[in-house]
Scaffold this motif. Structure first.
Motif, PDB file in Angstrom:
ATOM      1  N   TRP A 100       0.850  -1.182   0.000  1.00  0.00           N
ATOM      2  CA  TRP A 100       0.000   0.000   0.000  1.00  0.00           C
ATOM      3  C   TRP A 100       0.895   1.243   0.000  1.00  0.00           C
ATOM      4  O   TRP A 100       2.074   1.159   0.364  1.00  0.00           O
ATOM      5  CB  TRP A 100      -0.879   0.021   1.253  1.00  0.00           C
ATOM      6  N   PRO A 101       0.354   2.380  -0.373  1.00  0.00           N
ATOM      7  CA  PRO A 101       1.154   3.611  -0.308  1.00  0.00           C
ATOM      8  C   PRO A 101       1.641   3.871   1.111  1.00  0.00           C
ATOM      9  O   PRO A 101       0.906   3.660   2.081  1.00  0.00           O
ATOM     10  CB  PRO A 101       0.170   4.699  -0.764  1.00  0.00           C
ATOM     11  N   THR A 102       2.885   4.300   1.224  1.00  0.00           N
ATOM     12  CA  THR A 102       3.459   4.606   2.530  1.00  0.00           C
ATOM     13  C   THR A 102       3.587   6.118   2.699  1.00  0.00           C
ATOM     14  O   THR A 102       3.701   6.861   1.726  1.00  0.00           O
ATOM     15  CB  THR A 102       4.843   3.960   2.697  1.00  0.00           C
ATOM     16  N   VAL A 103       3.577   6.547   3.947  1.00  0.00           N
ATOM     17  CA  VAL A 103       3.699   7.965   4.276  1.00  0.00           C
ATOM     18  C   VAL A 103       4.883   8.143   5.211  1.00  0.00           C
ATOM     19  O   VAL A 103       5.018   7.415   6.199  1.00  0.00           O
ATOM     20  CB  VAL A 103       2.413   8.489   4.953  1.00  0.00           C
ATOM     21  N   ALA A 104       5.748   9.097   4.896  1.00  0.00           N
ATOM     22  CA  ALA A 104       6.881   9.423   5.758  1.00  0.00           C
ATOM     23  C   ALA A 104       6.447  10.526   6.721  1.00  0.00           C
ATOM     24  O   ALA A 104       6.153  11.648   6.300  1.00  0.00           O
ATOM     25  CB  ALA A 104       8.073   9.879   4.921  1.00  0.00           C
ATOM     26  N   THR A 105       6.371  10.198   8.007  1.00  0.00           N
ATOM     27  CA  THR A 105       5.893  11.151   9.010  1.00  0.00           C
ATOM     28  C   THR A 105       7.046  12.008   9.514  1.00  0.00           C
ATOM     29  O   THR A 105       8.117  11.502   9.848  1.00  0.00           O
ATOM     30  CB  THR A 105       5.245  10.422  10.189  1.00  0.00           C
ATOM     31  N   ALA A 106       6.816  13.309   9.575  1.00  0.00           N
ATOM     32  CA  ALA A 106       7.816  14.245  10.073  1.00  0.00           C
ATOM     33  C   ALA A 106       7.165  15.188  11.072  1.00  0.00           C
ATOM     34  O   ALA A 106       5.964  15.464  11.003  1.00  0.00           O
ATOM     35  CB  ALA A 106       8.443  15.041   8.922  1.00  0.00           C
ATOM     36  N   ILE A 107       7.979  15.682  11.983  1.00  0.00           N
ATOM     37  CA  ILE A 107       7.491  16.679  12.955  1.00  0.00           C
ATOM     38  C   ILE A 107       8.084  18.038  12.593  1.00  0.00           C
ATOM     39  O   ILE A 107       9.126  18.132  11.936  1.00  0.00           O
ATOM     40  CB  ILE A 107       7.858  16.306  14.405  1.00  0.00           C
ATOM     41  N   ILE A 108       7.394  19.083  13.028  1.00  0.00           N
ATOM     42  CA  ILE A 108       7.881  20.441  12.839  1.00  0.00           C
ATOM     43  C   ILE A 108       7.436  21.247  14.055  1.00  0.00           C
ATOM     44  O   ILE A 108       6.300  21.074  14.531  1.00  0.00           O
ATOM     45  CB  ILE A 108       7.359  21.038  11.517  1.00  0.00           C
ATOM     46  N   VAL A 109       8.319  22.097  14.592  1.00  0.00           N
ATOM     47  CA  VAL A 109       8.010  22.723  15.878  1.00  0.00           C
ATOM     48  C   VAL A 109       8.479  24.174  15.923  1.00  0.00           C
ATOM     49  O   VAL A 109       9.575  24.503  15.463  1.00  0.00           O
ATOM     50  CB  VAL A 109       8.638  21.917  17.045  1.00  0.00           C
ATOM     51  N   LEU A 110       7.623  25.031  16.480  1.00  0.00           N
ATOM     52  CA  LEU A 110       7.971  26.428  16.759  1.00  0.00           C
ATOM     53  C   LEU A 110       8.287  26.535  18.243  1.00  0.00           C
ATOM     54  O   LEU A 110       7.434  26.247  19.082  1.00  0.00           O
ATOM     55  CB  LEU A 110       6.810  27.352  16.395  1.00  0.00           C
ATOM     56  N   ILE A 111       9.510  26.969  18.560  1.00  0.00           N
ATOM     57  CA  ILE A 111       9.974  27.059  19.943  1.00  0.00           C
ATOM     58  C   ILE A 111       9.892  28.509  20.404  1.00  0.00           C
ATOM     59  O   ILE A 111      10.446  29.410  19.770  1.00  0.00           O
ATOM     60  CB  ILE A 111      11.417  26.538  20.064  1.00  0.00           C
ATOM     61  N   HIS A 112       9.199  28.719  21.530  1.00  0.00           N
ATOM     62  CA  HIS A 112       9.026  30.055  22.095  1.00  0.00           C
ATOM     63  C   HIS A 112      10.039  30.297  23.222  1.00  0.00           C
ATOM     64  O   HIS A 112      10.295  29.423  24.047  1.00  0.00           O
ATOM     65  CB  HIS A 112       7.621  30.203  22.688  1.00  0.00           C
ATOM     66  N   ARG A 113      10.582  31.508  23.254  1.00  0.00           N
ATOM     67  CA  ARG A 113      11.435  31.958  24.368  1.00  0.00           C
ATOM     68  C   ARG A 113      11.039  33.393  24.677  1.00  0.00           C
ATOM     69  O   ARG A 113      11.477  34.329  24.021  1.00  0.00           O
ATOM     70  CB  ARG A 113      12.911  31.869  24.000  1.00  0.00           C
ATOM     71  N   ASP A 114      10.162  33.551  25.651  1.00  0.00           N
ATOM     72  CA  ASP A 114       9.570  34.861  25.964  1.00  0.00           C
ATOM     73  C   ASP A 114       8.870  35.393  24.714  1.00  0.00           C
ATOM     74  O   ASP A 114       7.976  34.733  24.205  1.00  0.00           O
ATOM     75  CB  ASP A 114      10.645  35.825  26.489  1.00  0.00           C
ATOM     76  N   ASP A 115       9.279  36.576  24.204  1.00  0.00           N
ATOM     77  CA  ASP A 115       8.625  37.142  23.022  1.00  0.00           C
ATOM     78  C   ASP A 115       9.347  36.783  21.730  1.00  0.00           C
ATOM     79  O   ASP A 115       9.067  37.354  20.680  1.00  0.00           O
ATOM     80  CB  ASP A 115       8.516  38.661  23.151  1.00  0.00           C
ATOM     81  N   LYS A 116      10.261  35.825  21.805  1.00  0.00           N
ATOM     82  CA  LYS A 116      11.035  35.422  20.629  1.00  0.00           C
ATOM     83  C   LYS A 116      10.677  33.986  20.227  1.00  0.00           C
ATOM     84  O   LYS A 116      10.184  33.199  21.036  1.00  0.00           O
ATOM     85  CB  LYS A 116      12.535  35.506  20.901  1.00  0.00           C
TER      86      LYS A 116
END
Length: 257
Positions: free
Chosen positions: A129-145
């Motif tokens: 069957w078709p396969t899917v490559a799973t990836a993560i993506i993340v936005l990291i907060h540091r105070d207002d940055k």
């Protein structure tokens, strides 16, 4: 009931130019262009409104008919409705799968279609069957940055988010912590799920998160990243295009900042 034809050539999608200057997907009971004896037309799950969907690959782009224009799948995002763009992505993934599963991985015998999304080996019975490559993506907060990075494989000067593929035997959360540590040397906490997005380049699923900084100085994994820094909303560099979940996460942060 309409039939929509998603026709690709080397990653480009054939769009039909409408009289008002907009674009859509060609429709009709028969293919809008001639097929070959060896053309493999794939049936794809229908649109939400019931319109039938078919897709196939051609060897050469259509250049002799002013009615049609070829666009890269990414660029088609800006010419198609969201539902047509998403369906085009699914068609692209199925064609990629079809092209890469011509022969059985067990015995080498030519594979045959079994259902619209599966193949079976007539010789040994192996199914794929078709396969899917799973990836993560993340936005990291540091105070207002927030942390933005430029990956070496980016085509352009824009900055994006820390991302990477999930490894075998790993949870999504473990993958986020590992990728952040490997690529930046930072420790994070308060992981929060944002959303997910099919990423048909060629067959991915991006799972988005946000997180909070805990400790560490930025030490970039130079094999993967060329630049990275903390940014406020007032000094942002060039950021990803609107078709990506990276931009969706950033836009959500900007709206709340």
């Amino acid at each position: 009931m309409k039939h929509l034809w998603f026709i690709f050539c080397k990653g480009d999608l054939m769009l039909e130019k409408l009289p008002n200057g907009s674009f859509s997907i060609p429709e009709g009971n028969q293919p809008p262009i001639a097929t070959k004896d060896w053309t493999h037309v794939l049936n794809v799950s229908p649109m939400d409104n019931g319109d039938e969907v078919k897709t196939f690959l051609i060897d050469e782009p259509v250049t002799d008919n002013p009615r049609y224009e070829m666009y890269g799948l990414r660029k088609s995002f800006y010419h198609l409705s969201t539902d047509l763009y998403l369906k085009a992505g699914k068609c692209h993934e199925l064609i990629y799968w079809d092209q890469n599963t011509k022969y059985c991985g067990v015995c080498g015998f030519p594979m045959k279609m079994h259902t619209d999304i599966s193949k079976r080996c007539p010789n040994c019975g192996k199914e794929v069957w078709p396969t899917v490559a799973t990836a993560i993506i993340v936005l990291i907060h540091r105070d207002d940055k927030v942390l933005l990075v430029h990956a070496r494989n980016f085509k352009g000067n824009f900055y994006g988010l820390v991302a990477g593929f999930v490894e075998t035997g790993e949870t999504l959360e473990e993958a986020v912590h590992r990728e952040v540590m490997e690529e930046t040397g930072l420790t994070i906490t308060n992981l929060r799920y944002f959303g997910s997005q099919p990423w048909p380049y060629p067959s991915g699923l991006m799972v988005g998160f946000t997180a909070d900084y805990v400790s560490g100085d930025i030490h970039l994994q130079r094999e993967e990243l060329s630049r990275g820094a903390w940014f406020t909303k007032d000094n942002l560099p060039e950021i990803p295009e609107k078709l990506s979940i990276a931009r969706q996460i950033l836009d959500d942060w900007l709206a709340k900042a």
